[in-house]
Design a protein around this motif. Structure first.
Motif, short mmCIF file in Angstrom:
data_model
loop_
_atom_site.label_atom_id
_atom_site.label_comp_id
_atom_site.label_asym_id
_atom_site.label_seq_id
_atom_site.Cartn_x
_atom_site.Cartn_y
_atom_site.Cartn_z
N PRO A 116 0.83 -1.20 0.00
CA PRO A 116 0.00 0.00 0.00
C PRO A 116 0.87 1.26 0.00
O PRO A 116 2.06 1.20 0.30
CB PRO A 116 -0.81 -0.12 1.29
CG PRO A 116 0.01 -0.98 2.18
CD PRO A 116 0.76 -1.92 1.27
N PRO A 117 0.28 2.42 -0.32
CA PRO A 117 1.04 3.67 -0.25
C PRO A 117 1.68 3.84 1.13
O PRO A 117 1.06 3.57 2.15
CB PRO A 117 -0.02 4.74 -0.50
CG PRO A 117 -1.09 4.03 -1.27
CD PRO A 117 -1.10 2.63 -0.75
N HIS A 118 2.94 4.22 1.14
CA HIS A 118 3.73 4.47 2.35
C HIS A 118 3.85 3.24 3.24
O HIS A 118 3.97 3.34 4.45
CB HIS A 118 3.17 5.67 3.13
CG HIS A 118 3.18 6.92 2.30
ND1 HIS A 118 4.31 7.66 2.11
CD2 HIS A 118 2.22 7.50 1.57
CE1 HIS A 118 4.04 8.67 1.30
NE2 HIS A 118 2.77 8.60 0.95
N GLY A 119 3.84 2.06 2.61
CA GLY A 119 4.02 0.80 3.33
C GLY A 119 5.34 0.17 2.95
O GLY A 119 6.12 0.72 2.17
N SER A 120 5.62 -1.00 3.52
CA SER A 120 6.87 -1.68 3.21
C SER A 120 6.64 -3.18 3.20
O SER A 120 5.65 -3.68 3.71
CB SER A 120 7.96 -1.30 4.21
OG SER A 120 7.61 -1.75 5.51
N LEU A 121 7.58 -3.89 2.61
CA LEU A 121 7.56 -5.34 2.51
C LEU A 121 8.93 -5.84 2.94
O LEU A 121 9.94 -5.39 2.41
CB LEU A 121 7.26 -5.76 1.06
CG LEU A 121 7.43 -7.23 0.71
CD1 LEU A 121 6.37 -8.06 1.41
CD2 LEU A 121 7.32 -7.42 -0.80
N THR A 122 8.95 -6.76 3.92
CA THR A 122 10.20 -7.36 4.35
C THR A 122 10.33 -8.72 3.69
O THR A 122 9.42 -9.53 3.75
CB THR A 122 10.23 -7.50 5.89
OG1 THR A 122 10.09 -6.22 6.47
CG2 THR A 122 11.53 -8.13 6.35
N LEU A 123 11.46 -8.95 3.05
CA LEU A 123 11.75 -10.21 2.39
C LEU A 123 12.84 -10.90 3.21
O LEU A 123 13.98 -10.43 3.24
CB LEU A 123 12.24 -9.96 0.95
CG LEU A 123 11.28 -9.14 0.09
CD1 LEU A 123 11.99 -8.67 -1.18
CD2 LEU A 123 10.05 -9.95 -0.24
N TRP A 124 12.48 -11.96 3.93
CA TRP A 124 13.45 -12.55 4.84
C TRP A 124 13.73 -13.98 4.46
O TRP A 124 12.79 -14.73 4.21
CB TRP A 124 12.95 -12.48 6.27
CG TRP A 124 13.95 -13.02 7.22
CD1 TRP A 124 13.85 -14.19 7.92
CD2 TRP A 124 15.20 -12.46 7.57
NE1 TRP A 124 14.95 -14.38 8.68
CE2 TRP A 124 15.81 -13.33 8.47
CE3 TRP A 124 15.90 -11.32 7.18
CZ2 TRP A 124 17.07 -13.09 9.02
CZ3 TRP A 124 17.14 -11.08 7.72
CH2 TRP A 124 17.70 -11.95 8.63
N PRO A 125 15.01 -14.38 4.38
CA PRO A 125 16.18 -13.56 4.65
C PRO A 125 16.43 -12.55 3.54
O PRO A 125 16.63 -11.39 3.78
CB PRO A 125 17.32 -14.54 4.79
CG PRO A 125 16.87 -15.76 4.03
CD PRO A 125 15.37 -15.76 4.08
N VAL A 126 16.43 -12.97 2.29
CA VAL A 126 16.44 -12.07 1.13
C VAL A 126 15.69 -12.80 0.02
O VAL A 126 15.50 -14.02 0.08
CB VAL A 126 17.87 -11.70 0.63
CG1 VAL A 126 18.58 -10.83 1.64
CG2 VAL A 126 18.67 -12.93 0.30
N ALA A 127 15.27 -12.07 -1.00
CA ALA A 127 14.56 -12.69 -2.11
C ALA A 127 14.94 -12.02 -3.41
O ALA A 127 15.20 -10.82 -3.45
CB ALA A 127 13.05 -12.59 -1.91
#
Length: 142
Positions: A116-127
Motif C-alpha cells: 500500500p502507499p507508504h508501506g513496506s515489505l520485508t523479504l526474509w532472509p532475502v529474495a
C-alpha cells in the motif's frame, strides 16, 4: 492508407495485447491475493540506538529496494508511476513504497505482493525480485 509492412503492424498489435494481458493478470492477482501476504509488514519501528532508519534513506515519491547485507543499505530508487523489470533478479531484503499509489512486487518464485502507499515489505532472509510495478504505470504501446 497504412504503408507499414504487415509484420510490423502485427508485432505492435501483439505487444499491445501482451501489455493488456499483463495488466489484467495484475488486477486479477489483486483480487485474489488481498492486501499483501504474511511476509508483508507495514511501517517500520524507530531504532532506539541511533541507527539510520531505512525510511530516512528512501525519498518521498520513490519505491526503494534495499539489498541484504551488513551496513547502511544503498537503495535502488524507482520513481512513482514508474516500473522496473530486472533481467537478473535484484536481491533485496526489503521494499519500501514512499509513493501515493499501490506498488506490485514480483519475486523470482512467481509470488506477486502489493504494497500500500507508504508501506513496506520485508523479504526474509532475502529474495530475488523480478519486477516492481506502480499501479499508475501504463505500458507504452509498441
Amino acid at each position: 492508407m497504412d504503408l507499414r509492412p504487415p509484420c510490423r503492424t502485427v508485432r505492435g498489435t501483439l505487444r499491445r495485447i501482451s501489455g493488456s494481458l499483463a495488466a489484467l493478470a495484475l488486477a486479477a492477482a489483486a483480487l485474489v491475493a488481498g492486501p499483501g501476504n504474511a511476509a508483508a509488514s507495514v511501517g517500520t519501528a524507530a531504532p532506539s540506538d541511533g541507527r539510520v532508519q531505512k525510511s530516512d534513506l528512501c525519498p518521498e515519491g520513490y519505491v526503494c529496494l534495499f539489498p541484504g547485507g551488513i551496513g547502511v543499505p544503498e537503495p535502488h530508487l524507482i520513481p512513482e508511476c514508474g516500473s522496473e523489470y530486472f533481467a537478473s533478479p535484484y536481491i533485496a531484503s526489503s521494499v519500501e513504497n514512499r509513493t501515493n499509489v499501490i506498488v506490485w512486487v514480483t519475486t523470482a518464485d512467481g509470488a506477486a505482493t502489493w504494497i500500500p502507499p507508504h508501506g513496506s515489505l520485508t523479504l526474509w532472509p532475502v529474495a530475488p525480485v523480478d519486477s516492481v510495478v506502480s499501479q499508475c504505470f501504463v505500458p507504452l504501446p509498441f
